[in-house]
Design a protein around this motif. Sequence first.
Motif, PDB file in Angstrom:
ATOM      1  N   ASN A   2       0.933  -1.221   0.044  1.00 53.42           N
ATOM      2  CA  ASN A   2       0.244   0.141   0.070  1.00 53.42           C
ATOM      3  C   ASN A   2       1.066   1.033  -0.080  1.00 53.42           C
ATOM      4  N   THR A   3       2.038   1.153   0.692  1.00 52.80           N
ATOM      5  CA  THR A   3       2.856   2.387   0.781  1.00 52.80           C
ATOM      6  C   THR A   3       3.370   2.541  -0.744  1.00 52.80           C
ATOM      7  N   VAL A   4       3.870   1.563  -1.585  1.00 52.07           N
ATOM      8  CA  VAL A   4       4.099   1.675  -2.755  1.00 52.07           C
ATOM      9  C   VAL A   4       3.131   2.421  -3.651  1.00 52.07           C
ATOM     10  N   ARG A   5       1.849   2.017  -3.480  1.00 49.57           N
ATOM     11  CA  ARG A   5       0.709   2.622  -4.164  1.00 49.57           C
ATOM     12  C   ARG A   5       0.684   4.129  -3.989  1.00 49.57           C
ATOM     13  N   THR A   6       0.855   4.089  -2.664  1.00 49.65           N
ATOM     14  CA  THR A   6       0.662   5.808  -2.046  1.00 49.65           C
ATOM     15  C   THR A   6       1.798   6.592  -2.745  1.00 49.65           C
ATOM     16  N   ARG A   7       3.065   5.869  -2.643  1.00 47.00           N
ATOM     17  CA  ARG A   7       4.182   6.722  -3.215  1.00 47.00           C
ATOM     18  C   ARG A   7       3.928   6.895  -4.708  1.00 47.00           C
ATOM     19  N   ILE A   8       3.588   5.974  -5.217  1.00 45.27           N
ATOM     20  CA  ILE A   8       3.739   6.263  -6.855  1.00 45.27           C
ATOM     21  C   ILE A   8       2.616   7.156  -7.187  1.00 45.27           C
ATOM     22  N   PHE A   9       1.444   7.062  -6.579  1.00 48.73           N
ATOM     23  CA  PHE A   9       0.222   8.075  -6.819  1.00 48.73           C
ATOM     24  C   PHE A   9       0.491   9.584  -6.248  1.00 48.73           C
ATOM     25  N   ARG A  10       1.393   9.710  -5.306  1.00 56.09           N
ATOM     26  CA  ARG A  10       2.106  10.935  -4.878  1.00 56.09           C
ATOM     27  C   ARG A  10       2.716  11.179  -5.742  1.00 56.09           C
ATOM     28  N   ALA A  11       3.877  10.638  -6.515  1.00 54.51           N
ATOM     29  CA  ALA A  11       4.713  11.069  -7.586  1.00 54.51           C
ATOM     30  C   ALA A  11       4.088  11.507  -8.686  1.00 54.51           C
ATOM     31  N   ARG A  12       2.879  10.725  -9.032  1.00 54.28           N
ATOM     32  CA  ARG A  12       2.241  11.296 -10.343  1.00 54.28           C
ATOM     33  C   ARG A  12       1.380  12.448 -10.133  1.00 54.28           C
ATOM     34  N   GLU A  13       0.960  12.577  -8.922  1.00 49.23           N
ATOM     35  CA  GLU A  13       0.190  14.006  -8.725  1.00 49.23           C
ATOM     36  C   GLU A  13       0.981  15.029  -8.555  1.00 49.23           C
ATOM     37  N   LYS A  14       2.393  14.909  -8.200  1.00 49.39           N
ATOM     38  CA  LYS A  14       3.147  16.038  -7.981  1.00 49.39           C
ATOM     39  C   LYS A  14       3.800  16.174  -9.559  1.00 49.39           C
ATOM     40  N   LEU A  15       3.871  15.328 -10.260  1.00 47.21           N
ATOM     41  CA  LEU A  15       4.344  15.606 -11.743  1.00 47.21           C
ATOM     42  C   LEU A  15       3.314  16.295 -12.220  1.00 47.21           C
ATOM     43  N   ARG A  16       1.956  15.903 -12.080  1.00 47.77           N
ATOM     44  CA  ARG A  16       0.871  16.604 -12.649  1.00 47.77           C
ATOM     45  C   ARG A  16       0.829  17.870 -12.542  1.00 47.77           C
ATOM     46  N   GLY A  17       0.841  18.226 -11.253  1.00 47.83           N
ATOM     47  CA  GLY A  17       0.869  19.580 -10.743  1.00 47.83           C
ATOM     48  C   GLY A  17       2.005  20.498 -11.282  1.00 47.83           C
ATOM     49  N   LEU A  18       3.309  19.915 -11.454  1.00 43.72           N
ATOM     50  CA  LEU A  18       4.372  20.784 -12.001  1.00 43.72           C
ATOM     51  C   LEU A  18       3.985  20.971 -13.413  1.00 43.72           C
ATOM     52  N   ALA A  19       3.489  19.738 -14.259  1.00 43.82           N
ATOM     53  CA  ALA A  19       3.439  19.990 -15.721  1.00 43.82           C
ATOM     54  C   ALA A  19       2.446  21.004 -16.118  1.00 43.82           C
ATOM     55  N   LEU A  20       1.237  20.973 -14.966  1.00 48.39           N
ATOM     56  CA  LEU A  20       0.061  21.747 -15.451  1.00 48.39           C
ATOM     57  C   LEU A  20       0.517  23.278 -14.952  1.00 48.39           C
ATOM     58  N   LYS A  21       1.553  23.579 -13.836  1.00 44.73           N
ATOM     59  CA  LYS A  21       2.101  25.063 -13.726  1.00 44.73           C
ATOM     60  C   LYS A  21       2.788  25.128 -15.053  1.00 44.73           C
ATOM     61  N   ARG A  22       3.594  24.236 -15.691  1.00 39.15           N
ATOM     62  CA  ARG A  22       4.455  24.746 -16.874  1.00 39.15           C
ATOM     63  C   ARG A  22       3.646  24.902 -18.081  1.00 39.15           C
ATOM     64  N   GLY A  23       2.274  24.539 -18.208  1.00 39.46           N
ATOM     65  CA  GLY A  23       1.689  24.617 -19.254  1.00 39.46           C
ATOM     66  C   GLY A  23       1.873  23.338 -20.269  1.00 39.46           C
ATOM     67  N   ILE A  24       2.334  22.123 -19.731  1.00 38.26           N
ATOM     68  CA  ILE A  24       2.492  21.009 -20.552  1.00 38.26           C
ATOM     69  C   ILE A  24       1.271  20.415 -20.784  1.00 38.26           C
ATOM     70  N   LEU A  25       0.506  20.237 -19.480  1.00 33.07           N
ATOM     71  CA  LEU A  25      -0.576  19.391 -19.808  1.00 33.07           C
ATOM     72  C   LEU A  25      -1.908  20.327 -19.823  1.00 33.07           C
ATOM     73  N   PRO A  26      -2.785  20.051 -20.747  1.00 31.69           N
ATOM     74  CA  PRO A  26      -4.063  21.007 -20.986  1.00 31.69           C
ATOM     75  C   PRO A  26      -4.923  21.188 -19.668  1.00 31.69           C
TER      76      PRO A  26
END
Lengths: 172, 173
Positions: free
Chosen positions: B149-173
Amino acid sequence: MKQCEQFRMLVSRGLDGDLAASETAFLHEHIICCQECMKVNEQYLRLRTLLRTPMAVVEPVLDQAHVSRSFWQMGWKIAAMLAVCIGVLGTLFLARNDSGDARVIHIIDKTLYPYMNTPIGALAYYRHFAGHVVQTQFFSISAQALPSMRSSLSDSVLYSYRSPLFQDKEAE
Amino acid sequence: MNGSAIAYSEDIGSVVRQNEDMLLRVARCITRDRESAKDALQDAVLSVLTSKGSFTGAASLKTYLYRTVVNKCIDTNRRNARWRTLLFFMRPEDLSPGAVPVPESASQGMVIKDFINRLPDKIRIPFILAECEELPYQEISEILQVPLNTVRTRIFRAREKLRGLALKRGILP
């Protein structure tokens, strides 16, 4: 919103193939009616596509490095580091207390003949820093060492360790 | 060297040969540097060869090797941390020739990779193992020796963080 966060985690797990069949069905049901989670799913997929796009392998070539540009671009970093250094050194300088406190801690024997190379006392020299004693040095005082010490120490220090006998002899 | 030890080294040798590219890629992703990755991989193989006793057979030899490589990479990162100040002054984009045209998607991919490199090791390593190496969560949990479950949470957190950064940079719509 809290519920959607749980679904987002399911979306993440689903991308990596970690969902059981029942969980997949449950997630699909939600995604169909939740625009937000649908969008997150698309964004995760887009991230994956971007990550798996073959990169142009660009090896660092030092010859072509824009040295002058990088120098000016990192100028603010150098300025920040210098400011920190100046601040630290300035603080150290201001907190410094150079007025070493020298005093005689013990007179061994006042009756000793002054020109013998025998300790007639000891001098403790304290160096203060920021209100604390950080260095203590002890010197034994011999009569022979006195003339040189006289030039290096202030009169008040000299006066404090002179034994009456020694002063008399020197006066002669 | 007795028979079982020889068999063990031969097993290790074959597992290393089969997974060399993948192990090196993982090591490179974790250490962010090719030479450190090679060093870490070499250390890991040596360590696995010399410490037969710590391999209990509970996990597969491949998982055990992965775990050792990941641990060595984390050690290397820790050791390299002292050079961070120096790296702070270096800008990778200054070292790359600016005249080479890079496709937009590739440049966006590079930005995402840069974001991944900035994630904390705790969430970055499981994310790399899942996203880049496509390892199942169960195996990642065995490699990192953390609950599933820790693995699941950590991967999810990494994805969320990346998504946030990409949104901020305008890479994701």
